[in-house]
Enzyme design. Structure first.
Site, PDB file in Angstrom:
ATOM      1  N   GLY A  27       0.470  -0.586   8.710  1.00 40.48           N
ATOM      2  CA  GLY A  27       1.776   0.062   8.595  1.00 40.48           C
ATOM      3  C   GLY A  27       2.596  -0.198   9.841  1.00 40.48           C
ATOM      4  O   GLY A  27       3.433  -1.106   9.897  1.00 40.48           O
ATOM      5  N   SER A  28       2.331   0.587  10.892  1.00 40.07           N
ATOM      6  CA  SER A  28       3.128   0.505  12.125  1.00 40.07           C
ATOM      7  C   SER A  28       3.118  -0.880  12.755  1.00 40.07           C
ATOM      8  O   SER A  28       4.145  -1.325  13.279  1.00 40.07           O
ATOM      9  CB  SER A  28       2.588   1.480  13.167  1.00 40.07           C
TER      10      SER A  28
ATOM     11  N   MET B  55       0.693  11.685  -0.702  1.00 40.03           N
ATOM     12  CA  MET B  55       0.111  12.858  -0.025  1.00 40.03           C
ATOM     13  C   MET B  55       0.712  14.138  -0.601  1.00 40.03           C
ATOM     14  O   MET B  55       1.911  14.182  -0.880  1.00 40.03           O
ATOM     15  CB  MET B  55       0.425  12.804   1.474  1.00 40.03           C
TER      16      MET B  55
ATOM     17  N   ASP C 161       1.102   5.313   0.065  1.00 32.67           N
ATOM     18  CA  ASP C 161       0.355   6.506   0.454  1.00 32.67           C
ATOM     19  C   ASP C 161       0.935   7.752  -0.194  1.00 32.67           C
ATOM     20  O   ASP C 161       2.024   8.196   0.162  1.00 32.67           O
ATOM     21  CB  ASP C 161       0.415   6.664   1.981  1.00 32.67           C
TER      22      ASP C 161
ATOM     23  N   GLY D 173      -5.468   2.410   8.664  1.00 30.74           N
ATOM     24  CA  GLY D 173      -5.159   3.328   9.757  1.00 30.74           C
ATOM     25  C   GLY D 173      -5.369   2.687  11.113  1.00 30.74           C
ATOM     26  O   GLY D 173      -6.476   2.266  11.449  1.00 30.74           O
ATOM     27  N   GLY D 174      -4.286   2.538  11.856  1.00 27.50           N
ATOM     28  CA  GLY D 174      -4.396   1.986  13.215  1.00 27.50           C
ATOM     29  C   GLY D 174      -4.776   0.507  13.236  1.00 27.50           C
ATOM     30  O   GLY D 174      -5.354   0.014  14.211  1.00 27.50           O
TER      31      GLY D 174
ATOM     32  N   GLY E 245      -3.233  11.131   6.757  1.00 27.54           N
ATOM     33  CA  GLY E 245      -2.104  12.067   6.849  1.00 27.54           C
ATOM     34  C   GLY E 245      -0.868  11.477   7.493  1.00 27.54           C
ATOM     35  O   GLY E 245       0.241  11.751   7.061  1.00 27.54           O
ATOM     36  N   PHE E 246      -1.066  10.655   8.505  1.00 29.91           N
ATOM     37  CA  PHE E 246       0.088  10.144   9.248  1.00 29.91           C
ATOM     38  C   PHE E 246      -0.112   8.689   9.657  1.00 29.91           C
ATOM     39  O   PHE E 246      -1.242   8.277   9.941  1.00 29.91           O
ATOM     40  CB  PHE E 246       0.326  11.000  10.507  1.00 29.91           C
ATOM     41  N   GLY E 247       1.003   7.967   9.714  1.00 28.49           N
ATOM     42  CA  GLY E 247       0.968   6.617  10.254  1.00 28.49           C
ATOM     43  C   GLY E 247       1.010   6.679  11.778  1.00 28.49           C
ATOM     44  O   GLY E 247       1.207   7.743  12.365  1.00 28.49           O
TER      45      GLY E 247
ATOM     46  N   MET F 101     -11.321   4.871   5.770  1.00 29.50           N
ATOM     47  CA  MET F 101     -10.199   5.304   6.607  1.00 29.50           C
ATOM     48  C   MET F 101     -10.603   5.149   8.064  1.00 29.50           C
ATOM     49  O   MET F 101     -11.681   5.595   8.468  1.00 29.50           O
ATOM     50  CB  MET F 101      -9.846   6.774   6.340  1.00 29.50           C
TER      51      MET F 101
ATOM     52  N   HIS G 177       0.850  -1.189   0.000  1.00 35.39           N
ATOM     53  CA  HIS G 177       0.000   0.000   0.000  1.00 35.39           C
ATOM     54  C   HIS G 177       0.891   1.246   0.000  1.00 35.39           C
ATOM     55  O   HIS G 177       1.746   1.393   0.862  1.00 35.39           O
ATOM     56  CB  HIS G 177      -0.887  -0.057   1.254  1.00 35.39           C
TER      57      HIS G 177
ATOM     58  N   MET H 163      -3.956  10.607  -1.631  1.00 29.38           N
ATOM     59  CA  MET H 163      -4.517  11.612  -0.708  1.00 29.38           C
ATOM     60  C   MET H 163      -4.081  12.969  -1.237  1.00 29.38           C
ATOM     61  O   MET H 163      -3.237  13.659  -0.660  1.00 29.38           O
ATOM     62  CB  MET H 163      -4.007  11.357   0.711  1.00 29.38           C
TER      63      MET H 163
ATOM     64  N   HIS I 158      -2.759   4.756  -2.884  1.00 27.56           N
ATOM     65  CA  HIS I 158      -3.788   5.500  -2.156  1.00 27.56           C
ATOM     66  C   HIS I 158      -3.497   6.987  -2.325  1.00 27.56           C
ATOM     67  O   HIS I 158      -2.580   7.519  -1.701  1.00 27.56           O
ATOM     68  CB  HIS I 158      -3.730   5.062  -0.670  1.00 27.56           C
TER      69      HIS I 158
END
Ligand code: DX5
Ligand code: ZN
Length: 225
Positions: free
Chosen positions: A197-198, A36, A34, A176-177, A142-144, A137, A32, A67, A65
């Site tokens: 991601g994280s 931006m 991202d 996300g999360g 915007g952020f991981g 989402m 994936h 954004m 993706h």
């Protein structure tokens, strides 16, 4: 069985070649990416050149993706760079969605429509039969590294109900999360495809992490995890 995509957003870009190999070795289903622009979201990442570099390193499906504002201007470039799917945000182009979907379809890649956590899921209902996937989402884009917003589960349940009602075949995705705990809730609510991601970066045994995420399915959640 859930599909799992790995987001490279929070990875060490100096190590990206090795990271891409690790994603392949762990047998994730897709990568994936991202994109931006600093306008649609308050962060800036990369463009088609990065996608092209990654394409050279892997045969895995590349899920882009976007954004960014005016996504229609960049579709051809991302496809030419090697994207297999283009997901755009409903919020960037509310009035010309059908045109945008056609434009992506005409490039012979998969088409995804994404919504932010506060966007009404009903707003994309008219387009569900035109896309391959819907990306809910589960954090503000915007952020991981942010926490999963559980209020989005209601939207997932609706998407899943509509899918059954209409006998439609769009994939329901979350981004996300996503970790083992939130992934379970999502799959229980009808998600087909998870993006992490994280939690992938943090996992010490990446093969096991991928395997556990992919093994999630409604009927086995209570028994196995
Ligand atoms: C957020 C991105 C996500 C993000 C996921 O705007 O779209 O793909 O990278 O990262 P984690 O899993 O860390 O939330
Ligand atoms: Zn994403």
């Amino acid at each position: 069985m859930a599909k799992l995509g790995i987001s490279i957003l929070s990875m060490d870009y100096m190590e990206l070649g090795n990271e891409i190999k690790a994603i392949g070795k762990a047998q994730a289903d897709f990568i994936h990416l991202d994109v931006m622009d600093g306008y649609f979201v308050p962060n800036i990442t990369f463009g088609p050149d990065m996608v092209r570099q990654i394409r050279k390193e892997t045969d895995l499906f590349l899920d882009v993706h976007l954004m960014i504002n005016s996504p229609e201007k960049y579709i051809a470039e991302f496809v030419e760079a090697g994207a297999d799917k283009i997901t755009f945000h409903y919020e960037t182009n509310e009035y010309r969605i059908e045109e945008l979907i056609k434009k992506i379809n005409n490039c012979d890649v998969k088409t995804g429509i994404a919504i932010k956590p506060n966007t009404k899921v009903e707003s994309i209902k008219p387009y569900l039969n035109l896309v391959d996937s819907v990306l809910q989402m589960t954090v503000e884009p915007g952020f991981g590294g942010q926490s999963f917003k559980s209020k989005t589960l209601k939207n997932i349940e609706k998407l899943s109900e509509w899918k059954k009602e209409k006998n439609a075949d769009y994939l329901i995705e979350v981004d996300g999360g996503i970790n083992l705990k939130s992934a379970k809730l999502c799959v229980e609510s009808g998600v087909d495809s998870l993006i992490a991601g994280s939690s992938f970066i943090k996992a010490t045994d990446k093969d096991e992490f991928v395997n556990r995420m992919q093994s999630l399915r409604v009927s086995t959640i209570n028994e196995t995890l």
